[in-house]
Structures are given as C-alpha cells and as structure tokens.
Design an enzyme around this catalytic site. Sequence first.
Site, PDB file in Angstrom:
ATOM      1  N   LYS A 162      18.961  11.902 -24.355  1.00  0.00           N
ATOM      2  CA  LYS A 162      18.818  13.071 -25.223  1.00  0.00           C
ATOM      3  C   LYS A 162      17.452  13.719 -25.051  1.00  0.00           C
ATOM      4  O   LYS A 162      17.338  14.952 -24.971  1.00  0.00           O
ATOM      5  CB  LYS A 162      19.032  12.646 -26.686  1.00  0.00           C
ATOM      6  CG  LYS A 162      18.830  13.733 -27.730  1.00  0.00           C
ATOM      7  CD  LYS A 162      17.443  13.661 -28.384  1.00  0.00           C
ATOM      8  CE  LYS A 162      17.255  12.332 -29.120  1.00  0.00           C
ATOM      9  NZ  LYS A 162      15.892  12.242 -29.732  1.00  0.00           N
ATOM     10  N   LYS A 165       0.834  -1.208   0.000  1.00  0.00           N
ATOM     11  CA  LYS A 165       0.000   0.000   0.000  1.00  0.00           C
ATOM     12  C   LYS A 165       0.870   1.260   0.000  1.00  0.00           C
ATOM     13  O   LYS A 165       0.584   2.232  -0.713  1.00  0.00           O
ATOM     14  CB  LYS A 165      -0.914  -0.004   1.229  1.00  0.00           C
ATOM     15  CG  LYS A 165      -1.801   1.250   1.382  1.00  0.00           C
ATOM     16  CD  LYS A 165      -2.816   1.377   0.275  1.00  0.00           C
ATOM     17  CE  LYS A 165      -3.656   2.645   0.384  1.00  0.00           C
ATOM     18  NZ  LYS A 165      -4.604   2.631   1.522  1.00  0.00           N
TER      19      LYS A 165
END
Length: 306
Positions: A237, A167
């Site tokens: 990039k 959780k």
Amino acid sequence: MKVGFIGIGTMGASMALNVRKAGYDVVVNDMREAAAAPHLKAGCTWANSAREVAAAADVVFTSLPGPREVQLVAEELLAGMRKGTAWFDLSTNSPTVVRKLAERFAQKGIAMLDAPVSGGPSGAKSGKLALWVSGDRAAFDKHKKVLDAIGDQAIHIGPIGAGTVAKLVHNCAGYAILAALAEVFTMGVKAGVEPLALWAAVRQGAFGRRRSFDRLAEQFLVGQFDPPAFALELAHKDVTLATEVGREFRVPMKIANTVLQEMTEAMNREGWSKRDSRIFMLLQEERAGVRIKVPEAKVQEVLNQG
C-alpha cells in the site's frame, strides 16, 4: 620483508605510503615516475618496471584501474616473482580473471590473492579501509601485518574470487540505492517538500538510522518472515501511494514501479500478503536458483563486531 607496490595513483599512492610509514622497505612502480616523488622522499625505492618490482619483493601489491591492466602486469609478475612469494591485487577486478590468474601463479608456487579495498581516497590516506581478501589463507596470515598497515579492516572471506565478488556486490548495491534515492527524493521535492527539510526528516526514519546492509539481518538473511515485523500488504500500500504521487506530479519512477511489480507478484502468492514485507525478496532467490538461510546466532556474531 621487502614490499613491492605497483600502481600509485589515487588510492595506491596513500596505501603505499602507509606501508612505508609502518616501517617496511618498499619498492614502487607506476606508469608515471613523477607519481613516486612523495614515496621516494619517504624512503621508498623506484623500479623501472613491474618485473623489476617482482624480482625485488617478497610480497607485491597492485592497485590498478581494472582487469585489463591487472592481466598485463600479471605477465611481468609471473616472469619475475620467486616461488614462495605472494601477490595481493587490491584492484576492483573480475572474479573470473582473478581465479584464472591465481591458478597460473599457483603452478609456479606463488600465492595470488584478490584483496579489493573499500573506503575511498580519504580512507586510503587515513588507513580506515576495508580489505576483502580471498585466496590462500596461509599467505593471508603471513602478511596480515602488512595488510593492517593498509587498512584497519583486513579480513579473509573465503576462496579466491570471493573478495572481488563482495566488492562488486557492495559497489553495485551502493549505486542502485543512490539511483532509488534520487528517484524518490525528486518525487518528494516536486510534491512540495523543501529539500533540506525532506532530507533531515527521512534520515531519522527507520531506514535512515541504520546501515543499509544491516537490514538484511532481519528476515531475509535468516530466512524468517513470520511473524511479520511489517506486513507485505501494508508495504504494498505504501509503495502504491508513493508511485501515485509520482504520477500526479509527473516524476518518472522506474525503480519504484519495479519494486511495486515485485510486491504485487508476491501479494499474488497464497498467504504471502500477511507475511513480513520483505517476503518479496524471495522471488529473486527463486529466479537466481539460490537459497539463503543463515543461523541467527552467526548473524548476531557479525552484528556484534560493529
């Protein structure tokens, strides 16, 4: 089977009502007795304390704000529950607290399981909830039908505390993703794209069309980064260009720049630039001291479940 339900607030109110609708005899308790009005109307009974619930019920569910409240209620449950009964804590809790409580309850012959839920108030009302249950498997199997009355995805995922950890992973990831989305979205809008058009566009992209966690099945979870689906040098990039736009339009991009730093560190590893772009995720494995590698067939089994 008599079911006890403690904590009938935003989430617990609907979950308790769904248990009652499934035909179970339900006794409820909350800090505010007025919160029980719809439950009493539906045929539930009121208990004046958590200990009174514990004494009356064969299985107890708690839905509470956090660890402090759970520990306070636990003392009353420990004093009132009988050997052979079970307690499922539906709260978002601390795994350390859960494990310590389970050990104490086991000494009295009571199964304590953590069973945090995910689905929000609407899911609690409709019954479309995930319950990540961990702890005594026999107790889970025995009470599976009651759990199914609460949510449609009640699964046992491991030893005590595992459900709570799952959780926390889920919730923390969700907010981290939202923070990243806020960052890149403000960059896109400030760089000149109309918000609705930007949102409509990106949600149809490669990332937008898939569940966030499903992407872990590719490369990372199975530990395979060759051949690349998309090379690290190309991803590096792209993130570089995005951060450049952020600087150009004076948009703070702390998260994106952290990602770029991770990718740059990975680019400096020998041979990594040509490997899959997700190879940079291995840096975190190294720092955490864990190695993640799951058989592909097992991963596919989970994906096939929908």
